[in-house]
Structures are given as C-alpha cells and as structure tokens.
Design an enzyme around this catalytic site. Structure first.
Site, PDB file in Angstrom:
ATOM      1  N   HIS A 106       0.652  -1.141   0.095  1.00  0.00           N
ATOM      2  CA  HIS A 106       0.108   0.111  -0.049  1.00  0.00           C
ATOM      3  C   HIS A 106       0.926   1.453  -0.038  1.00  0.00           C
ATOM      4  CE1 HIS A 106      -3.649   2.057   0.958  1.00  0.00           C
ATOM      5  NE2 HIS A 106      -4.408   1.165   0.496  1.00  0.00           N
ATOM      6  N   ASP A 174      -7.172   5.224   8.949  1.00  0.00           N
ATOM      7  CA  ASP A 174      -8.612   4.975   8.335  1.00  0.00           C
ATOM      8  C   ASP A 174      -8.780   3.725   7.738  1.00  0.00           C
ATOM      9  OD1 ASP A 174      -8.934   7.654   9.508  1.00  0.00           O
ATOM     10  OD2 ASP A 174      -8.489   8.752   7.320  1.00  0.00           O
ATOM     11  N   GLU A 280     -11.294  14.076  12.332  1.00  0.00           N
ATOM     12  CA  GLU A 280     -10.938  14.279  11.283  1.00  0.00           C
ATOM     13  C   GLU A 280     -11.688  15.547  10.574  1.00  0.00           C
ATOM     14  OE1 GLU A 280      -9.726  11.015   8.633  1.00  0.00           O
ATOM     15  OE2 GLU A 280      -8.749  10.186  10.350  1.00  0.00           O
TER      16      GLU A 280
END
Length: 536
Positions: A106, A174, A280
């Site tokens: 990732h 997240d 956030e």
C-alpha cells in the site's frame, strides 16, 4: 522510555542453515540478476519464485505511480528466513542485491519495490507453516496491556485478537487492511492522533531485522523510517479498553475560519473530557456538486442536495466537514447523548447541518472497507493514485486554503477526497524518523489530496497540480512537510529531513551501509549496479 529488542543477524544466523526447507514449488532457475548461489541455499531456495506471474504482481504498488520489477519474490516462514536473505545479499559479490519487505503493497512511490532484487512477501509468514496460528499474542494482565503482533499482520486481525479480551489499540489509520510493519515504517495517522499521537507513538518494543548488530537507536530510526534501516518483524503495541459503540457525526461548514477554529478547540485540552475520541475533517470543492447528487456511505442523495444548495447559497468555494466520533457502551448511551448535545452547543457549524450515525466500534474503525468494496466493484480501486499528503503549520492553514482550495484547485474536480484535520505536535516523538513541520507551533494540519486517476492524461494532470501545490507553498513560505514523502533527488530528501538528515545518514551507514533495504524511493544511492525505476 520505550524498550527495543532487536533481531540482529548475528543472533539469527547461527541456526538458519539448519532450517527445514518448506516447499512452495520446485526450485526455479536462478534469475539473471541474482547470484546463482542464492538458489542453492538451504531454507531459502525453495521459497523463492522467479516466474513472471509472481514478479509482475509486486512490480508496482497501490499508488501505481512507479514500477520496478524484482528478479524474485521470497516467501519467508519466519524472521530468521528474512535475516538469512539480507545477510546473503550483504555478503554477495561483486555487489549486494536490493531487498524490500512488502505487506499489502500500500505504498505509493516505491517503498515496497526492489528493482532487480528480491521482494519479501511479508504476508507469507501468516500463511505458511501448516496453518499455524497468526503471530498475534495479547497480554491483558496488568496496568499496561499490550499485543505483540508480527510485522506482517493486518491491523484488522490485530483488532479482532484484542477485542477477544475487551481491548483495542489506541491509534488507528483510516484503513485497517494494512500491515503493522507497513504503517509503523511511515507513522500511521488518523483521527485518534490528537489524543494518542500516531501509531508509532504507541509502540513499546520492536524486533527489527537489519544487516548490522543491535543498538537502541534503531528503535527510533525504524519507526517512521520508510524501511531504510531494517525490516520490522514484531511490534509490541499498547492497548486500552475497547468500547462497544460509536456516535459518529459530520458537521458542515461554509466558513473555513469557523471550521478550523472548531477543529482546534476539539483537539485542545479544554475539550478533552467532554469532546470527541476521534477528529478528522474533509473539504469538498464546489465543482464536485455540479455533477449532481450521488449517495455516499454517509450522505443520502437528499442530504447531498441540501449541501449543494448550501454551497450555492453561501457562495463558498468549498464545503468543509468536521468528522467526529464519541465512543461509548450500552450502559452509557444516555450520557453520550448529553455529552454530544453539550459539545455541539459550543461549535459553529451551519445550523441544521448535523449528520449522525450510530454504529458498532468495529464498523466505525473498518468503515473504509465498505467504500473499498464499492470502488472495487466499479473497477476504480486498483488505479493510479497520485496522492499528495502534507503537514501544514497551523499559522499558515488559512493561507493554504486561500491559495490552494480557493485558488489553484477552485475549478478542479478530480476523483477522490480531500482530508484536512489538526494534530497536536507534543504527541509526536522527535527522536523518531517521521517528520513534522519544524516550526515551534504546537498544532499542525494533515492535508491529504487522495486522488484517483482514471486515465493516463489524468495522471499527468494531477501530477502537475500536485507540483503546482508544492511550488506555491515553497514560494509563499508555507513550510510544510510531506507525509508518505516523495522526492526525486537526494537533495530533496535532505531538505525533507532537514536537521535530522545527518542522523538519518548515520543510521543508514550503521545499519544498512550497502543500501540494500527498500531502495525504491531513492533516498540513498545504491552501492551496487544502478537499476532504473520507470514512471508508470
């Protein structure tokens, strides 16, 4: 004081030649760029794959912005296998070959690539071994519970293991389908960082495979170290009692001053006891409303219509959202209602623009998984991601908003989302490699332009826009730092690390002097034959 236990090669190599050779498939012919002796090494050779199917899968990463083919993919069964591979490379003549650990791949600019070398499939340590239990061990006793998790383990699996004891890690990203070693090699930020710091601030011990002897400075170097000093194979992660449910809200703003003022209040000591457990924020450019309403996992089509009308009525170049969450248990539902009402009374969002969900704790933490499924089904998950992630000083965030969101990107409408939320600098440990703005301010903002490009032309356009943002910040004196950084020269990396560069170079010379580990980002020049990385 954090404690570190390092797996140095000298300690591991005493027994690696006696490791049983587990078979993935019959040994394959040696790859052209690797020493032939590697393919005769007991305990290693049988777990190497050089076929095109294997190497092609690890020739790029989630970002799909660079590509670099390895000569082989290695499937270790244990950290000792990784140590053996790194040691073999270090001793290879005439030059070592690159080695890069890969969890979920990732990264987005080549951290998990090993051009002309060997990619280590970290996840294989959770798959091999005849169905052995995952390397996740929870210690629930005592005043400071923790979980020991292999670097290859997914955070989603760490969560499941901890929840069996009524516990959970304190800090999250997240997206939970990332490996422990992967996020800790960067920092691991999310909405809990204002309380607990990034994930790297919640680690008590590490096991790190490196090419030199152990030393305590490696603990801080490896955390946020972009894979430059060693391979994280175990982390001891601090835990806290896990809640059962989450009251999850989004609050809409048309005024960026009110938006940032409320965000900074929510992460302050004043709001700590009565406020959110997660904070956030997002920015939605007005151009994105022009295509008409589309329902999202949080907003219905009707609510998106209301938001579009708000944008039109106020004339704002963007709508801003604070995303907040309060954790609670069934027996505290009444008190969380009261806390939420009291907190919202202190905020200056647009009247009537409060959007609320009540979900389980697991659903909240794993919320991006549902969005991933939707994007995968539409064929737009595995596409290039020309992201730009910045840490912006608090004193310049309004200037950034004016110059970028209301200026440079005012008419832009790329696929993706924009995140914007503050963090407390005192929750970060400056001894770690991860960088924050170097000013003396106590708060900085994470601003993430998380774009998806659906064509080659879009990749090029978004890359130009990202460069324009960086140039604008440079000319305006906005001293931001990149998170998940990308630089095209060592001079750029030196500017990124600033006063830390001397220490970074010292650690590299000490723990990876031949620049074997994670060369894909080109932070340090290769000591061996130069191998290029092609731009996708």
């Amino acid at each position: 004081m954090a404690r570190a236990r390092f797996v140095a090669l000298a300690a591991l190599l005493t027994s690696f030649l006696s490791l049983a050779a587990g078979q993935l498939r019959p040994p394959l012919p040696a790859a052209d760029g690797l020493p032939v002796e590697l393919f005769n090494l007991q305990g290693i050779a049988s777990r190497l794959r050089t076929d095109r199917d294997a190497t092609a899968k690890v020739s790029t990463d989630f970002g799909q912005m660079v590509s670099a083919a390895p000569e082989a993919v290695f499937h270790p069964r244990s950290p000792a296998d990784i140590a053996a591979l790194v040691r073999f490379s270090a001793a290879s003549s005439p030059a070592p070959f690159p080695v890069a650990p890969r969890g979920q791949g990732h990264s987005w600019r080549g951290q998990s690539l090993a051009p002309g070398g060997v990619v280590v499939d970290m996840r294989s340590m959770g798959r091999l071994g005849g169905g052995a239990a995952p390397r996740i061990n929870v210690s629930a006793a005592g005043a400071a519970p923790y979980v020991d998790a292999g670097g290859e383990q997914l955070w989603a699996d760490v969560l499941r293991a901890a929840l069996r004891h009524g516990l959970a890690p304190r800090a999250w990203t997240d997206y939970l389908r990332l490996t422990v070693g992967g996020t800790l090699s960067n920092a691991g930020i999310g909405g809990q960082a204002f309380r607990h710091g990034p994930q790297i601030a919640n680690v008590d011990e590490l096991d790190v495979v490196t090419s030199r002897d152990k030393n305590s400075d490696l603990f801080f170097g490896a955390l946020g170290g972009l894979g430059q000093f060693g391979v994280i194979t175990r982390a001891r992660i601090l835990l806290e009692p896990a809640p059962k449910r989450v009251r999850w809200v989004r609050l809409a703003y048309s005024d960026v001053v009110a938006f940032t003022k409320d965000q900074e209040f929510l992460i302050s000591d004043r709001a700590r006891e009565i406020g959110f457990d997660y904070v956030e924020g997002q920015v939605q450019l007005n151009r994105s409303f022009a295509e008409g309403p589309k329902s999202t996992p949080f907003f219905s089509e009707a609510n998106l219509n209301r938001l579009a009308k708000l944008a039109s009525r106020t004339g704002s170049a963007a709508i801003y959202y604070i995303e907040g969450a309060m954790y609670y248990n069934e027996d505290t539902a009444t008190s969380v209602d009261q806390k939420m009402e009291a907190l919202l009374d202190q905020l200056s969002f647009e009247p009537g623009f409060v959007f609320t969900k009540d979900v389980t704790y697991v659903h909240f933490l794993d919320r991006v998984r549902e969005e991933e499924k939707v994007l995968r089904s539409a064929g737009v998950w595995e596409v290039p991601h020309p992201w730009l992630n910045l840490f912006v000083p608090r004193s310049r965030i309004l200037d950034f908003d004016t110059s970028v969101f209301k200026g440079l990107l005012r008419d832009a409408n790329p696929a993706g989302i924009i995140l914007m939320y503050p963090m407390n600098k005192d929750k970060w440990d400056n001894r770690m490699t991860a960088m924050t703005p170097t000013d003396d301010e106590d708060v900085f903002y994470a601003v993430s332009l998380l774009w998806s490009a659906l064509s080659v032309d879009e990749v090029m356009r978004l890359e130009r826009e990202n460069e324009a943002v960086l140039d604008l910040c440079d000319k305006a004196g906005i001293k931001c730092k990149q998170y998940l950084p990308h630089h095209t020269s060592q001079e750029g990396w030196q500017r990124h690390f600033g006063d830390k560069w001397g220490k970074i170079a010292e650690l590299k010379a000490k723990y990876d002097p031949q620049a074997i580990l994670s060369p894909g980002q080109k932070i340090f020049p290769s000591r061996g034959e130069a191998v290029g990385i092609a731009t996708a």
